[in-house]
Design an enzyme around this catalytic site. Sequence first.
Site, PDB file in Angstrom:
ATOM      1  N   THR A  74       0.881  -1.162   0.000  1.00  0.00           N
ATOM      2  CA  THR A  74       0.000   0.000   0.000  1.00  0.00           C
ATOM      3  C   THR A  74       0.915   1.207   0.000  1.00  0.00           C
ATOM      4  O   THR A  74       2.056   1.113   0.418  1.00  0.00           O
ATOM      5  CB  THR A  74      -0.856  -0.018   1.290  1.00  0.00           C
ATOM      6  OG1 THR A  74      -1.715  -1.136   1.252  1.00  0.00           O
ATOM      7  CG2 THR A  74      -1.663   1.253   1.448  1.00  0.00           C
ATOM      8  N   GLY A 132      -9.809  -4.224   1.933  1.00  0.00           N
ATOM      9  CA  GLY A 132      -8.976  -4.185   3.130  1.00  0.00           C
ATOM     10  C   GLY A 132      -9.164  -2.888   3.898  1.00  0.00           C
ATOM     11  O   GLY A 132     -10.210  -2.239   3.809  1.00  0.00           O
ATOM     12  N   GLY A 180      -4.569  -6.047   6.089  1.00  0.00           N
ATOM     13  CA  GLY A 180      -5.672  -5.122   6.314  1.00  0.00           C
ATOM     14  C   GLY A 180      -6.721  -5.583   7.294  1.00  0.00           C
ATOM     15  O   GLY A 180      -7.272  -4.770   8.050  1.00  0.00           O
TER      16      GLY A 180
END
Lengths: 343, 343
Positions: free
Chosen positions: A213, A243, A266
């Site tokens: 991410t 997530g 997540g």
Amino acid sequence: MMRLFICTICTFFGVLTAAQAQEKFSGENYVLVIHGGAGSMSPNRIKGEVEAAYVAKLTEALKAGYAKIKNGESSVEAVIAAIEVMEDSPLFNAGKGAVFTHNGKNELDASIMDGKTRMAGAVAGITTVKNPIKAARAVMEKSGHVMLTGKGAEIFAESAGLEIVSPEYFWTQHRWDALQKILKRDSTKVELDHDEKQTFVPTVKNLDEKYGTVGAVARDKNGNLAAGTSTGGMMNKKYGRVGDSPIIGAGNYANDQVAISCTGWGEFFIRTAAAYNVSAQMKHLNRSVQEAAQKAIDEIGELGGTGGIIALDKDGKVAVPYNTKGMYRGAVKANGEIEVAIF
Amino acid sequence: MMRLFICTICTFFGVLTAAQAQEKFSGENYVLVIHGGAGSMSPNRIKGEVEAAYVAKLTEALKAGYAKIKNGESSVEAVIAAIEVMEDSPLFNAGKGAVFTHNGKNELDASIMDGKTRMAGAVAGITTVKNPIKAARAVMEKSGHVMLTGKGAEIFAESAGLEIVSPEYFWTQHRWDALQKILKRDSTKVELDHDEKQTFVPTVKNLDEKYGTVGAVARDKNGNLAAGTSTGGMMNKKYGRVGDSPIIGAGNYANDQVAISCTGWGEFFIRTAAAYNVSAQMKHLNRSVQEAAQKAIDEIGELGGTGGIIALDKDGKVAVPYNTKGMYRGAVKANGEIEVAIF
């Protein structure tokens, strides 16, 4: 003047303790902190040209965000500028570099929050917006809502004038190859288990290839904070899985005290409301940003989760705890001094 | 023995103060609390047969959940049983009674959290699963994930053996008529504003017809807590809008100290991480469940939001604050004593 410090010495020593990792970004007066994902990336693989590419792109993102801050623009502008650079790079699992779903698609999530107003915007499961972080911002500023999903979010983004691309824009060879590898392994596993109905449950073992991410937290000249997070989600994800990245309070949060962006497994960040958890500890217990962020990561670790958090408080203090081997990260101070680190 | 107290006297006095509303559900030893949505429903309309229908259905939901608790089953079972009754009723904006989207569809969201394990499950934007709360539970127990969305969530729910219905199952005359009314008004507004590109931004004025959610929080014989929330979302919603109901930490949360379910203007509940906010105050500041829940509602009110919260702590203490005219709600104590109220 902008000075560049690259903390690569740590790659020779493998995993750092949390305290050691924290020491690399210390002091005050930070205006922008970014991450490009946390995981168990190996110092044996992330070295030489590969490492240089990550360092260069993180630096470019920091410079893009810093230019906005220096120019007197808002923390929201700085967050968008920094994340846009990472979304446009195939190096990170966001935007152009998004991983593939089980069905060979790229489904993107993003969120942003303006600490001054506590307005927020998020998109989930979009496939045609070049920069999902801009879609999140449009949701925040123009929709009257916080979260839009799927096709509806794409229609909204287009009506808001954002750049629309063909889903093929997000296709990259290395992510495609990674999916094929994992599909092959999963099919073998199903065969061995004699259980065709099993659903994919991530384990610590296979997380490394699946998560990632990008995120940014910024503090502008007026002292206002903002946080943004953007992701391609989990590789090989099925069933429209979402997530923590587009979940305000989980993968992203900002108010007048602190801005937080998360990366990692997540599900654990959602279950512990990780981003808001940092803020709540600071508000209720007067904990420092470092202590609050570390405790939020520790809580995730106690449940079996892994990942990292970047947090920046109103005084320009920063925290970058993670319980993985590494986290792509960088920070810039008000004087333009840049730090970048992976391990 | 099950005793039934129906607090309808309040309908003669209009809006109660928060303290008065709180007094109706006081003491300890509660095992199940439910809500059927908060709003500015009018005592002039919710009376006679209409009021009786709501009271009867809330009572049925409480009895269904109480039977599970009494039988020694888990708080998760009780939450599911209570919510299923409300989802199957056209009275509430969840399941069968879901409102329509702008495009004339019913898109449903739900979430559940098991306080003992802090495992959680949620679905958003589903159209074919008869009981969305059961889909949320299947996500929690069988998917390895927390949140599944859209078509993917439906495929998963079907593979998990849940009852699938045609989207037409959710069609009801009164919700359809309500949508037509609002579409007509919105089109007039667009014409007047000379701005065809404007997006719908909810205002306090038109919220009443648009919001509603059901939820339940329970405490079983082992002292374990659970929370569940289910909704048809916002009437006339566009662009795949998702509110707080399927967002763990916003519309729903449970741990070993407290279980929370929210209803109201979802965007504000997301921005304040409302459900987790209650838990964080109790954990960090040792606030009572009543004080924590009231402060969470007050924070929403300060931002301009409206809605209600039900919360049940590990000692069986309950809070039901709301800043709307009314909230459909009910509670049952360990001895089977039932209370139901609207205003």
